[in-house]
Design a protein around this motif. Structure first.
Motif, PDB file in Angstrom:
ATOM      1  N   ARG A   1       3.835 -11.949  34.880  1.00 42.73           N
ATOM      2  CA  ARG A   1       2.854 -12.846  34.483  1.00 42.73           C
ATOM      3  C   ARG A   1       2.655 -14.207  35.235  1.00 42.73           C
ATOM      4  N   PHE A   2       3.303 -14.117  36.351  1.00 42.34           N
ATOM      5  CA  PHE A   2       3.023 -14.845  37.517  1.00 42.34           C
ATOM      6  C   PHE A   2       3.500 -14.271  38.795  1.00 42.34           C
ATOM      7  N   ILE A   3       2.454 -14.466  39.786  1.00 42.34           N
ATOM      8  CA  ILE A   3       2.671 -14.089  41.319  1.00 42.34           C
ATOM      9  C   ILE A   3       3.089 -15.087  42.302  1.00 42.34           C
ATOM     10  N   VAL A   4       3.831 -14.875  43.092  1.00 45.47           N
ATOM     11  CA  VAL A   4       4.143 -15.846  44.091  1.00 45.47           C
ATOM     12  C   VAL A   4       4.484 -15.449  45.292  1.00 45.47           C
ATOM     13  N   SER A   5       3.560 -16.039  46.316  1.00 48.52           N
ATOM     14  CA  SER A   5       3.768 -15.622  47.509  1.00 48.52           C
ATOM     15  C   SER A   5       4.073 -16.917  48.532  1.00 48.52           C
ATOM     16  N   PRO A   6       4.970 -16.578  49.507  1.00 55.74           N
ATOM     17  CA  PRO A   6       5.452 -17.724  50.387  1.00 55.74           C
ATOM     18  C   PRO A   6       4.293 -18.363  51.430  1.00 55.74           C
ATOM     19  N   TRP A   7       2.911 -17.544  51.385  1.00 52.11           N
ATOM     20  CA  TRP A   7       2.144 -17.951  52.215  1.00 52.11           C
ATOM     21  C   TRP A   7       0.539 -18.125  51.569  1.00 52.11           C
ATOM     22  N   VAL A   8      -0.384 -18.196  52.262  1.00 59.17           N
ATOM     23  CA  VAL A   8      -1.665 -17.995  51.620  1.00 59.17           C
ATOM     24  C   VAL A   8      -2.359 -16.787  51.969  1.00 59.17           C
TER      25      VAL A   8
ATOM     26  N   PHE B   1       2.746 -25.821  53.177  1.00 61.84           N
ATOM     27  CA  PHE B   1       3.769 -26.633  53.908  1.00 61.84           C
ATOM     28  C   PHE B   1       3.000 -27.983  54.367  1.00 61.84           C
ATOM     29  N   THR B   2       1.728 -27.849  54.982  1.00 59.93           N
ATOM     30  CA  THR B   2       1.156 -29.028  55.524  1.00 59.93           C
ATOM     31  C   THR B   2      -0.059 -29.268  54.517  1.00 59.93           C
ATOM     32  N   PRO B   3      -0.841 -30.465  54.599  1.00 58.46           N
ATOM     33  CA  PRO B   3      -2.100 -30.628  53.658  1.00 58.46           C
ATOM     34  C   PRO B   3      -3.081 -29.422  53.964  1.00 58.46           C
ATOM     35  N   THR B   4      -3.191 -29.248  55.343  1.00 53.28           N
ATOM     36  CA  THR B   4      -4.268 -28.041  55.641  1.00 53.28           C
ATOM     37  C   THR B   4      -4.112 -26.918  54.882  1.00 53.28           C
ATOM     38  N   GLU B   5      -2.822 -26.457  54.756  1.00 53.57           N
ATOM     39  CA  GLU B   5      -2.344 -25.238  54.209  1.00 53.57           C
ATOM     40  C   GLU B   5      -2.311 -25.479  52.540  1.00 53.57           C
ATOM     41  N   VAL B   6      -2.169 -26.657  52.102  1.00 49.74           N
ATOM     42  CA  VAL B   6      -2.378 -26.823  50.531  1.00 49.74           C
ATOM     43  C   VAL B   6      -3.816 -26.478  50.198  1.00 49.74           C
ATOM     44  N   ARG B   7      -4.693 -27.083  51.096  1.00 52.30           N
ATOM     45  CA  ARG B   7      -6.185 -27.049  50.675  1.00 52.30           C
ATOM     46  C   ARG B   7      -6.508 -25.622  50.839  1.00 52.30           C
TER      47      ARG B   7
ATOM     48  N   ALA C   1      -4.928 -20.284  44.276  1.00 53.25           N
ATOM     49  CA  ALA C   1      -3.729 -20.676  43.877  1.00 53.25           C
ATOM     50  C   ALA C   1      -3.905 -21.434  42.702  1.00 53.25           C
ATOM     51  N   ASP C   2      -3.263 -21.258  41.615  1.00 50.04           N
ATOM     52  CA  ASP C   2      -2.917 -22.215  40.414  1.00 50.04           C
ATOM     53  C   ASP C   2      -1.882 -23.100  40.536  1.00 50.04           C
ATOM     54  N   VAL C   3      -1.016 -22.882  41.446  1.00 49.71           N
ATOM     55  CA  VAL C   3       0.384 -23.621  41.537  1.00 49.71           C
ATOM     56  C   VAL C   3       0.627 -23.599  43.286  1.00 49.71           C
ATOM     57  N   VAL C   4       0.782 -24.683  43.968  1.00 50.06           N
ATOM     58  CA  VAL C   4       0.970 -24.566  45.411  1.00 50.06           C
ATOM     59  C   VAL C   4       2.519 -24.855  45.610  1.00 50.06           C
ATOM     60  N   LYS C   5       3.180 -23.763  46.141  1.00 47.66           N
ATOM     61  CA  LYS C   5       4.681 -23.733  46.419  1.00 47.66           C
ATOM     62  C   LYS C   5       4.977 -24.442  47.530  1.00 47.66           C
ATOM     63  N   ILE C   6       5.838 -25.483  47.797  1.00 41.25           N
ATOM     64  CA  ILE C   6       6.123 -26.000  49.040  1.00 41.25           C
ATOM     65  C   ILE C   6       7.265 -25.363  49.611  1.00 41.25           C
ATOM     66  N   PHE C   7       7.141 -24.577  50.628  1.00 41.18           N
ATOM     67  CA  PHE C   7       8.333 -23.974  51.138  1.00 41.18           C
ATOM     68  C   PHE C   7       8.251 -23.929  52.684  1.00 41.18           C
ATOM     69  N   PRO C   8       9.663 -24.116  53.158  1.00 39.53           N
ATOM     70  CA  PRO C   8      10.800 -24.832  52.631  1.00 39.53           C
ATOM     71  C   PRO C   8      10.776 -26.074  52.343  1.00 39.53           C
TER      72      PRO C   8
ATOM     73  N   HIS D   1       8.376 -35.790  51.231  1.00 47.08           N
ATOM     74  CA  HIS D   1       7.015 -34.871  51.561  1.00 47.08           C
ATOM     75  C   HIS D   1       6.226 -34.556  50.238  1.00 47.08           C
ATOM     76  N   ILE D   2       7.069 -34.153  49.236  1.00 47.00           N
ATOM     77  CA  ILE D   2       6.280 -33.979  48.161  1.00 47.00           C
ATOM     78  C   ILE D   2       5.558 -35.117  47.365  1.00 47.00           C
ATOM     79  N   LYS D   3       6.048 -36.574  47.523  1.00 46.64           N
ATOM     80  CA  LYS D   3       5.426 -37.615  47.249  1.00 46.64           C
ATOM     81  C   LYS D   3       4.184 -37.861  48.096  1.00 46.64           C
ATOM     82  N   SER D   4       4.382 -37.673  49.394  1.00 49.60           N
ATOM     83  CA  SER D   4       3.210 -37.705  50.323  1.00 49.60           C
ATOM     84  C   SER D   4       2.003 -36.711  50.005  1.00 49.60           C
ATOM     85  N   LEU D   5       2.239 -35.617  49.506  1.00 50.48           N
ATOM     86  CA  LEU D   5       1.283 -34.445  49.402  1.00 50.48           C
ATOM     87  C   LEU D   5       0.599 -34.859  47.970  1.00 50.48           C
TER      88      LEU D   5
END
Length: 210
Positions: free
Chosen positions: A86-93, A113-119, A126-133, A142-146
């Motif tokens: 019911r959910f799918i997770v990929s380490p990349w975009v 990992f970076t703001p560019t990648e989050v965007r 993506a419904d959720v952005v996984k910050i890895f590692p 890093h999470i606070k900054s993002l």
């Protein structure tokens, strides 16, 4: 983009065990022991041999929410969804994952990992952005900054997250966290040490529910 309805379930649980073992049997054992300790959400990684059978087994319990991790492409995502994910997770975009998830209603988590990648992850669906590692990215700071740049995004840090620091990630703005080897300890599983695995689960649940 409206928030996926499962995000509130993840927020309430606060932790998602990342089950990554060398055999399917150990993965099933890990799920059974953690379930008995009170955990009801599981990410089953496709690095596990015969992972689809594990997903089917876990998904057969209506009380559990199962997802697939380390999903490499759209074809694998479709197979996982058919098996009960019911959910799918990929380490990349990977923009090709979105169609299958949207068609089935599965929640899609992509790694960044970076703001560019989050965007890019959000633009790819993506419904959720996984910050890895997470730990090597700067940890809770890093999470606070993002979050300052992307206050509307649900972040799930994984990689180096455990019961000792999970609360710090939540306080920094993570919606929930993924915990792998610190919770799904394959050495303890191989040794048949149910108590050690369940003690780790209780510790994580206790800290996250405080």
């Amino acid at each position: 983009m409206a928030p996926h309805p499962l995000i509130e379930t993840f927020r309430a649980a606060r932790i998602v065990p990342v089950v990554r073992t060398s055999t399917a049997a150990r993965a099933v054992t890990a799920v059974e022991w953690l379930r008995d300790a009170g955990i009801t959400i599981f990410e089953i990684t496709l690095t596990i041999p015969d992972a689809l059978s594990v997903i089917r087994d876990v998904a057969s319990d209506p009380k559990l929410l199962v997802g697939a991790g380390t999903v490499p492409n759209a074809a694998a995502a479709e197979e996982c969804i058919s098996a009960g994910s019911r959910f799918i997770v990929s380490p990349w975009v990977d923009p090709t994952l979105a169609a299958a998830c949207q068609a089935s209603g599965a929640c899609l988590m992509m790694g960044a990992f970076t703001p560019t990648e989050v965007r890019a992850a959000r633009a790819a669906g993506a419904d959720v952005v996984k910050i890895f590692p997470a730990s090597s990215a700067g940890g809770p700071g890093h999470i606070k900054s993002l979050r300052a740049v992307f206050p509307e995004i649900a972040f799930c840090p994984t990689g180096g997250v455990d019961a000792r620091n999970a609360g710090e990630y939540i306080a920094a703005g993570a919606a929930f966290v993924g915990i792998g080897g610190k919770l799904v300890d394959e050495k303890a599983i191989a040794a048949g040490d149910r108590e050690a695995v369940q003690a780790a689960a209780r510790e994580a649940l206790g800290i996250m529910q405080a």
